[in-house]
Design a protein around this motif. Structure first.
Motif, PDB file in Angstrom:
ATOM      1  N   SER A   2       0.912  -1.122  -0.148  1.00  0.00           N
ATOM      2  CA  SER A   2       0.047   0.073   0.044  1.00  0.00           C
ATOM      3  C   SER A   2       1.010   1.164   0.093  1.00  0.00           C
ATOM      4  N   ALA A   3       0.428   2.338  -0.578  1.00  0.00           N
ATOM      5  CA  ALA A   3       1.202   3.395  -0.523  1.00  0.00           C
ATOM      6  C   ALA A   3       0.177   4.578   0.027  1.00  0.00           C
ATOM      7  N   ASP A   4       0.014   4.168   1.365  1.00  0.00           N
ATOM      8  CA  ASP A   4      -0.796   5.081   2.119  1.00  0.00           C
ATOM      9  C   ASP A   4      -0.241   6.455   2.408  1.00  0.00           C
ATOM     10  N   ALA A   5      -0.809   7.551   2.216  1.00  0.00           N
ATOM     11  CA  ALA A   5      -0.109   9.148   2.431  1.00  0.00           C
ATOM     12  C   ALA A   5       0.323   9.107   3.786  1.00  0.00           C
ATOM     13  N   GLY A   6       1.376   9.466   4.240  1.00  0.00           N
ATOM     14  CA  GLY A   6       2.116   9.697   5.625  1.00  0.00           C
ATOM     15  C   GLY A   6       2.831   8.395   5.970  1.00  0.00           C
ATOM     16  N   GLU A   7       2.447   7.258   5.410  1.00  0.00           N
ATOM     17  CA  GLU A   7       3.347   6.082   6.013  1.00  0.00           C
ATOM     18  C   GLU A   7       4.614   6.187   5.749  1.00  0.00           C
ATOM     19  N   THR A   8       5.522   5.995   6.845  1.00  0.00           N
ATOM     20  CA  THR A   8       7.049   6.207   6.550  1.00  0.00           C
ATOM     21  C   THR A   8       7.790   4.962   6.941  1.00  0.00           C
ATOM     22  N   LEU A   9       8.947   4.874   6.821  1.00  0.00           N
ATOM     23  CA  LEU A   9       9.849   4.054   7.082  1.00  0.00           C
ATOM     24  C   LEU A   9      11.101   4.529   7.630  1.00  0.00           C
ATOM     25  N   THR A  10      11.878   3.679   8.468  1.00  0.00           N
ATOM     26  CA  THR A  10      13.113   4.166   8.987  1.00  0.00           C
ATOM     27  C   THR A  10      14.189   3.559   8.185  1.00  0.00           C
ATOM     28  N   ALA A  11      15.159   4.591   7.863  1.00  0.00           N
ATOM     29  CA  ALA A  11      16.401   3.957   7.140  1.00  0.00           C
ATOM     30  C   ALA A  11      17.473   4.276   8.160  1.00  0.00           C
ATOM     31  N   ARG A  12      18.253   3.298   8.375  1.00  0.00           N
ATOM     32  CA  ARG A  12      19.500   3.547   9.038  1.00  0.00           C
ATOM     33  C   ARG A  12      20.746   3.678   7.978  1.00  0.00           C
ATOM     34  N   ILE A  13      21.224   4.785   8.136  1.00  0.00           N
ATOM     35  CA  ILE A  13      22.340   5.103   7.138  1.00  0.00           C
ATOM     36  C   ILE A  13      23.744   5.108   7.680  1.00  0.00           C
ATOM     37  N   TRP A  14      24.584   4.446   7.087  1.00  0.00           N
ATOM     38  CA  TRP A  14      26.063   4.635   7.572  1.00  0.00           C
ATOM     39  C   TRP A  14      26.653   5.882   7.419  1.00  0.00           C
ATOM     40  N   ARG A  15      27.062   6.766   8.331  1.00  0.00           N
ATOM     41  CA  ARG A  15      27.868   7.884   8.119  1.00  0.00           C
ATOM     42  C   ARG A  15      29.201   7.698   8.485  1.00  0.00           C
ATOM     43  N   SER A  16      30.020   8.047   7.695  1.00  0.00           N
ATOM     44  CA  SER A  16      31.359   7.616   7.841  1.00  0.00           C
ATOM     45  C   SER A  16      32.374   8.637   8.726  1.00  0.00           C
ATOM     46  N   GLY A  17      31.742  10.092   8.756  1.00  0.00           N
ATOM     47  CA  GLY A  17      32.323  11.116   9.462  1.00  0.00           C
ATOM     48  C   GLY A  17      31.909  10.910  10.885  1.00  0.00           C
ATOM     49  N   PRO A  18      30.953  10.664  11.695  1.00  0.00           N
ATOM     50  CA  PRO A  18      30.930   9.964  12.784  1.00  0.00           C
ATOM     51  C   PRO A  18      31.275   8.858  13.178  1.00  0.00           C
ATOM     52  N   GLY A  19      31.341   7.850  12.134  1.00  0.00           N
ATOM     53  CA  GLY A  19      31.379   6.468  12.270  1.00  0.00           C
ATOM     54  C   GLY A  19      30.195   5.720  12.873  1.00  0.00           C
ATOM     55  N   ARG A  20      28.977   5.938  12.657  1.00  0.00           N
ATOM     56  CA  ARG A  20      27.845   5.355  13.001  1.00  0.00           C
ATOM     57  C   ARG A  20      26.840   5.387  12.145  1.00  0.00           C
ATOM     58  N   PHE A  21      25.795   4.616  12.451  1.00  0.00           N
ATOM     59  CA  PHE A  21      24.533   4.756  11.861  1.00  0.00           C
ATOM     60  C   PHE A  21      23.618   6.074  12.308  1.00  0.00           C
ATOM     61  N   GLN A  22      23.004   6.610  11.008  1.00  0.00           N
ATOM     62  CA  GLN A  22      22.246   7.661  11.510  1.00  0.00           C
ATOM     63  C   GLN A  22      20.544   7.464  10.996  1.00  0.00           C
ATOM     64  N   ASP A  23      19.615   7.529  11.689  1.00  0.00           N
ATOM     65  CA  ASP A  23      18.263   7.226  11.182  1.00  0.00           C
ATOM     66  C   ASP A  23      17.480   8.354  10.520  1.00  0.00           C
ATOM     67  N   PHE A  24      16.813   7.993   9.497  1.00  0.00           N
ATOM     68  CA  PHE A  24      16.009   9.018   8.899  1.00  0.00           C
ATOM     69  C   PHE A  24      14.700   8.263   8.765  1.00  0.00           C
ATOM     70  N   ARG A  25      13.696   9.315   8.742  1.00  0.00           N
ATOM     71  CA  ARG A  25      12.288   8.744   8.298  1.00  0.00           C
ATOM     72  C   ARG A  25      11.958   9.342   6.764  1.00  0.00           C
ATOM     73  N   VAL A  26      11.717   8.399   6.249  1.00  0.00           N
ATOM     74  CA  VAL A  26      11.544   8.451   4.819  1.00  0.00           C
ATOM     75  C   VAL A  26       9.936   7.850   4.344  1.00  0.00           C
ATOM     76  N   PRO A  27       9.130   8.645   3.591  1.00  0.00           N
ATOM     77  CA  PRO A  27       7.992   8.257   3.107  1.00  0.00           C
ATOM     78  C   PRO A  27       7.967   7.003   2.415  1.00  0.00           C
ATOM     79  N   ARG A  28       7.103   5.944   2.712  1.00  0.00           N
ATOM     80  CA  ARG A  28       7.085   4.680   2.232  1.00  0.00           C
ATOM     81  C   ARG A  28       6.175   4.883   0.722  1.00  0.00           C
ATOM     82  N   ARG A  29       6.640   4.298   0.045  1.00  0.00           N
ATOM     83  CA  ARG A  29       5.987   4.392  -1.340  1.00  0.00           C
ATOM     84  C   ARG A  29       6.058   2.924  -1.979  1.00  0.00           C
ATOM     85  N   ALA A  30       5.032   2.743  -3.015  1.00  0.00           N
ATOM     86  CA  ALA A  30       4.879   1.378  -3.642  1.00  0.00           C
ATOM     87  C   ALA A  30       6.137   1.166  -4.576  1.00  0.00           C
TER      88      ALA A  30
END
Ligand code: SF4
Ligand code: FES
Lengths: 239, 109
Positions: A2-30
């Motif tokens: 489903s591509a419900d408006a407003g539905e989001t997903l969490t993306a944990r992205i590796w950041r080399s600067g601090p050397g750890r994962f950073q969480d982002f909320r991104v709209p979920r799409r079909a």
């Protein structure tokens, strides 16, 4: 999905600067791909995020990353496939290659290995008077065809535990390429190439774990190519 | 020695070992089930050239196989490679061979 408006997903992205994962909320799409998610973050949330892509259609081999622990081409990997059931998406750079920034790795060592394995066409010194005829149905041509569609994405190299353990190992991508060339009747460097792949850190180092073929997005089988090189170098047998 | 030759030697010795281990285990089980004592077993192997050749071959295959495998393990886990490592492994192989042949001789003589 489903591509419900407003539905989001969490993306944990590796950041080399601090050397750890950073969480982002991104709209979920079909049908969104992992690369779509990374691009959305870079365009809307953090323009300093480093990553690489070019074709977006599975041809250039530049977008590979580690997605939830698995090396994948991100432009052709759907989010629901990499993180099923709404699981968080975790994106890191490829393994076994030096990181440049965030999700981008330096591919130079991969292509240096290709050169070391003589993974390039070498024209013969003595050109015959006529074209070499290569019938498509010969076993050698079929063997070459089986490995020819490599896009140089580095996924197999990242998946390989031997490449992780031994930095000198030529690796599945380079050896697969060499295999296509040893089966090319037009090539003029057969002996040199066999010598290159038979040296220490070459084909004979492979343990046939088959992680390369399990992860290759093009469905190639570098393990089979390496076995072919072993047979050729040890026994002189050809397909 | 070339990597190709080492590879063939390791595969070849593995084939010999496979056969030897099978024969050895079957013999072992049969001897135990027959309730033979060590004394009785030695009584049957002593002076038998067949057993000497068999265990001599077994020990030789192990002495060829193990150092080649260990060579890859050392290279991958400890990063030890090159001539120093190869010489040490050659010595290790010689040790295995000597110990194995000594044991084979003890069963025969
Ligand atoms: S063999 Fe497959 S995984 Fe390896 S570089 Fe080529 S396309 Fe990528
Ligand atoms: S962007 Fe080209 S293969 Fe993914």
């Amino acid at each position: 999905m489903s591509a419900d408006a407003g539905e989001t997903l969490t993306a944990r992205i590796w950041r080399s600067g601090p050397g750890r994962f950073q969480d982002f909320r991104v709209p979920r799409r079909a049908n969104q791909t992992v690369l779509d998610v990374v691009t959305w973050i870079q365009r809307r949330l953090d323009p300093t995020l480093g990553y690489r892509f070019a074709c977006r259609v599975g041809m250039c081999g530049s977008c590979a990353m580690t997605v939830n622990g698995v090396p994948r081409w991100t432009c052709r990997t759907r989010v629901e496939r990499a993180a099923p059931g709404g699981e968080a998406l975790e994106i890191a750079p490829l393994r076994n290659l030096p990181p440049i920034k965030d999700l981008a790795v330096d591919m130079t060592p991969l292509f240096e290995r290709w050169q070391k394995a003589l993974g390039r066409f070498v024209p013969p010194v003595e050109q015959g008077n006529d074209f070499v005829v290569v019938p498509p149905a010969t076993p050698a041509r079929r063997a070459a065809d089986a490995g020819i569609e490599c896009i140089g994405c580095g996924v197999c190299h990242a998946a390989c535990d031997l490449a992780a353990a031994d930095v000198e190992y030529l690796g599945p991508a380079a050896l697969n390429r060499a295999w296509t060339l040893v089966n090319d009747a037009r090539d003029g460097a057969q002996l040199a190439r066999i010598a290159a792949v038979a040296a220490a850190g070459g084909a004979f180092a492979c343990h046939s774990h088959q992680n390369c073929q399990a992860h290759c997005p093009k469905g190639l089988n570098p393990t089979a190519a390496i076995s072919g090189l072993k047979r050729m170098a040890a026994l002189g047998s050809r397909p | 020695m070339s990597e190709a030759r080492l590879f063939l030697l390791q595969r070849g010795s593995a084939a010999v070992l496979g056969l030897c281990v099978a024969v050895h285990l079957v013999t072992l089980v049969l001897a135990v089930q027959a309730g033979l004592s060590a004394e009785a077993i030695l009584g049957r192997t002593r002076g038998q050239f067949g057993w000497l050749v068999f265990y001599g071959l077994f020990a030789a295959a192990a002495a060829v196989h193990a150092p080649i495998g260990l060579r890859a393990v050392l290279r991958e886990t400890a990063g030890w490679k090159g001539q120093g490592a190869d010489l040490a492994l050659l010595a290790f192989g010689a040790l295995l061979l000597a110990a194995g042949w000594r044991a084979a001789w003890a069963v025969f003589a």
